[in-house]
Design an enzyme around this catalytic site. Structure first.
Site, PDB file in Angstrom:
ATOM      1  CG  ASP A  29      38.903 -30.992   0.364  1.00  0.00           C
ATOM      2  OD1 ASP A  29      38.242 -29.968   0.119  1.00  0.00           O
ATOM      3  OD2 ASP A  29      39.256 -31.315   1.530  1.00  0.00           O
ATOM      4  CG  ASN A  85      30.410 -24.387   0.795  1.00  0.00           C
ATOM      5  OD1 ASN A  85      29.224 -24.669   0.616  1.00  0.00           O
ATOM      6  ND2 ASN A  85      31.315 -25.297   1.122  1.00  0.00           N
ATOM      7  N   GLY A  91      29.298 -22.432   5.239  1.00  0.00           N
ATOM      8  CA  GLY A  91      30.376 -23.417   5.323  1.00  0.00           C
ATOM      9  C   GLY A  91      31.680 -23.039   4.665  1.00  0.00           C
ATOM     10  CD  GLN A  92      34.120 -18.692   0.932  1.00  0.00           C
ATOM     11  OE1 GLN A  92      33.088 -18.024   0.850  1.00  0.00           O
ATOM     12  NE2 GLN A  92      35.201 -18.431   0.204  1.00  0.00           N
ATOM     13  CB  SER A  93      36.540 -23.203   6.095  1.00  0.00           C
ATOM     14  OG  SER A  93      36.953 -24.134   5.116  1.00  0.00           O
ATOM     15  CG  HIS A  98      37.165 -23.327  -2.727  1.00  0.00           C
ATOM     16  ND1 HIS A  98      37.326 -22.228  -1.903  1.00  0.00           N
ATOM     17  CD2 HIS A  98      36.443 -24.226  -2.019  1.00  0.00           C
ATOM     18  CE1 HIS A  98      36.729 -22.457  -0.742  1.00  0.00           C
ATOM     19  NE2 HIS A  98      36.178 -23.662  -0.784  1.00  0.00           N
ATOM     20  CG  LEU A  99      34.432 -24.191  -9.248  1.00  0.00           C
ATOM     21  CD1 LEU A  99      34.235 -24.700 -10.682  1.00  0.00           C
ATOM     22  CD2 LEU A  99      33.288 -23.298  -8.859  1.00  0.00           C
ATOM     23  CG  HIS A 100      33.876 -28.005  -2.495  1.00  0.00           C
ATOM     24  ND1 HIS A 100      34.669 -28.576  -1.531  1.00  0.00           N
ATOM     25  CD2 HIS A 100      33.606 -26.755  -2.062  1.00  0.00           C
ATOM     26  CE1 HIS A 100      34.865 -27.702  -0.543  1.00  0.00           C
ATOM     27  NE2 HIS A 100      34.222 -26.591  -0.839  1.00  0.00           N
TER      28      HIS A 100
HETATM   29  P1  AMP Z   1      35.112 -24.496   2.037  1.00  0.00           P
HETATM   30  O1  AMP Z   1      34.715 -24.993   3.394  1.00  0.00           O
HETATM   31  O2  AMP Z   1      34.039 -24.497   1.020  1.00  0.00           O
HETATM   32  O3  AMP Z   1      35.815 -23.158   2.145  1.00  0.00           O
HETATM   33  O4  AMP Z   1      36.183 -25.542   1.507  1.00  0.00           O
HETATM   34  C1  AMP Z   1      37.513 -25.507   1.864  1.00  0.00           C
HETATM   35  C2  AMP Z   1      38.068 -26.865   1.591  1.00  0.00           C
HETATM   36  O5  AMP Z   1      39.475 -26.780   1.569  1.00  0.00           O
HETATM   37  C3  AMP Z   1      37.707 -27.913   2.643  1.00  0.00           C
HETATM   38  O6  AMP Z   1      37.008 -28.990   2.016  1.00  0.00           O
HETATM   39  C4  AMP Z   1      39.064 -28.349   3.192  1.00  0.00           C
HETATM   40  O7  AMP Z   1      39.116 -29.720   3.483  1.00  0.00           O
HETATM   41  C5  AMP Z   1      39.999 -27.971   2.058  1.00  0.00           C
HETATM   42  N1  AMP Z   1      41.368 -27.689   2.431  1.00  0.00           N
HETATM   43  C6  AMP Z   1      41.808 -26.888   3.430  1.00  0.00           C
HETATM   44  N2  AMP Z   1      43.148 -26.853   3.440  1.00  0.00           N
HETATM   45  C7  AMP Z   1      43.571 -27.632   2.424  1.00  0.00           C
HETATM   46  C8  AMP Z   1      44.840 -28.010   1.916  1.00  0.00           C
HETATM   47  N3  AMP Z   1      45.969 -27.546   2.465  1.00  0.00           N
HETATM   48  N4  AMP Z   1      44.905 -28.846   0.857  1.00  0.00           N
HETATM   49  C9  AMP Z   1      43.767 -29.318   0.300  1.00  0.00           C
HETATM   50  N5  AMP Z   1      42.535 -29.004   0.720  1.00  0.00           N
HETATM   51  C10 AMP Z   1      42.433 -28.176   1.778  1.00  0.00           C
END
Ligand code: AMP
Length: 112
Positions: A29, A85, A91-93, A98-100
């Protein structure tokens, strides 16, 4: 429409990739929330877990097992947390499932 993770799969933008097979990819990440913070993603573009179907059953299991293998490789198999998320409200962005995989510090419960 492809997300930033779709672009990472296609190598259109760089990432610190630590694992890949025919079905998934894992990379660090860019904004780590723990000493170990890896994202495990399916190559198939599923926006949210809620968009997965029964046809994705094997793929979803594959992601969990891949995360566990990655945890072993990173030496954190005895203490890690997986987070999904599902939806912007929690909090999904990035709308590519994806799995954290988080490890390397203590975690509180319940999560915030
Ligand atoms: P979420 O908020 O659950 O959708 O997680 C998205 C994650 O993607 C966040 O923890 C971001 O820091 C990560 N992220 C966004 N862009 C990138 C990238 N280019 N490379 C690696 N991680 C990223």
């Amino acid at each position: 429409m492809s997300t930033i993770f779709g672009k990472i799969i296609k190598r259109e933008i760089p990432a610190d990739i630590i694992f890949e097979d025919d079905q998934c990819l894992a990379f660090r990440d860019v904004n780590p929330q723990a000493p170990t913070h890896v994202l495990v993603i399916p190559k198939k573009e599923i926006p949210r877990l809620a968009d997965a179907s029964r046809a994705d059953q094997a793929l979803l299991g594959h992601l969990l097992l891949a995360a566990n293998e990655i945890a072993k490789t990173l030496g954190v198999q005895d203490a890690y947390r997986l987070v999904v998320n599902n939806g912007a409200e929690v909090g999904q962005s990035v709308f590519h499932l994806h799995l954290h995989l988080l490890a390397g510090r203590s975690f509180r419960w319940p999560p915030g």
